[in-house]
Design a protein around this motif. Sequence first.
Motif, mmCIF file in Angstrom:
data_model
loop_
_atom_site.group_PDB
_atom_site.id
_atom_site.type_symbol
_atom_site.label_atom_id
_atom_site.label_comp_id
_atom_site.label_asym_id
_atom_site.label_seq_id
_atom_site.Cartn_x
_atom_site.Cartn_y
_atom_site.Cartn_z
ATOM 1 N N ALA A 55 -27.414 21.630 -25.478
ATOM 2 C CA ALA A 55 -26.554 21.407 -26.650
ATOM 3 C C ALA A 55 -27.352 20.742 -27.773
ATOM 4 O O ALA A 55 -27.217 21.112 -28.944
ATOM 5 C CB ALA A 55 -25.348 20.556 -26.266
ATOM 6 N N GLU A 56 -28.201 19.778 -27.426
ATOM 7 C CA GLU A 56 -29.049 19.122 -28.422
ATOM 8 C C GLU A 56 -30.024 20.122 -29.039
ATOM 9 O O GLU A 56 -30.254 20.121 -30.256
ATOM 10 C CB GLU A 56 -29.817 17.969 -27.766
ATOM 11 N N LEU A 57 -30.597 21.002 -28.212
ATOM 12 C CA LEU A 57 -31.513 22.030 -28.704
ATOM 13 C C LEU A 57 -30.799 22.978 -29.650
ATOM 14 O O LEU A 57 -31.299 23.279 -30.742
ATOM 15 C CB LEU A 57 -32.110 22.805 -27.530
ATOM 16 N N PHE A 58 -29.623 23.459 -29.260
ATOM 17 C CA PHE A 58 -28.873 24.382 -30.116
ATOM 18 C C PHE A 58 -28.575 23.738 -31.466
ATOM 19 O O PHE A 58 -28.728 24.356 -32.513
ATOM 20 C CB PHE A 58 -27.573 24.821 -29.442
ATOM 21 N N ARG A 59 -28.138 22.483 -31.454
ATOM 22 C CA ARG A 59 -27.825 21.777 -32.703
ATOM 23 C C ARG A 59 -29.067 21.652 -33.560
ATOM 24 O O ARG A 59 -29.033 21.868 -34.766
ATOM 25 C CB ARG A 59 -27.227 20.404 -32.381
#
Length: 109
Positions: A55-59
């Motif tokens: 999720a952090e990577l996608f953001r």
Amino acid sequence: MVDVLKIPEDDQFHVFHEVEPGNLVVQPVVFGLPRGERTMFVSLSFNRRPAEQKAELFRAIVDNLRRTAGVPEEDVMLVAYETASENRWAAGRVVDPATGYDERMTAPA
């Protein structure tokens, strides 16, 4: 991927495939959000990661595309393909058998 997943700087492969208008069919509304002509599909491949890290990577990817290229977040679609390290090979790469990660990387907790 370098900042969030801590993948080594020299362990990156990029493939860009631009299609001509008319060769990509994108509905004007997908998942309830309007999509534009600059819709991007980004495929990522790496070892298994925790949901929070993905999720952090996608953001981070969406934020970078918006900030550096002016791409609205609704025009970015991401998918991650996770595969076990034994499914990858590259000459010179040394995998720590205990973690399954490149010896230069720290496996997620």
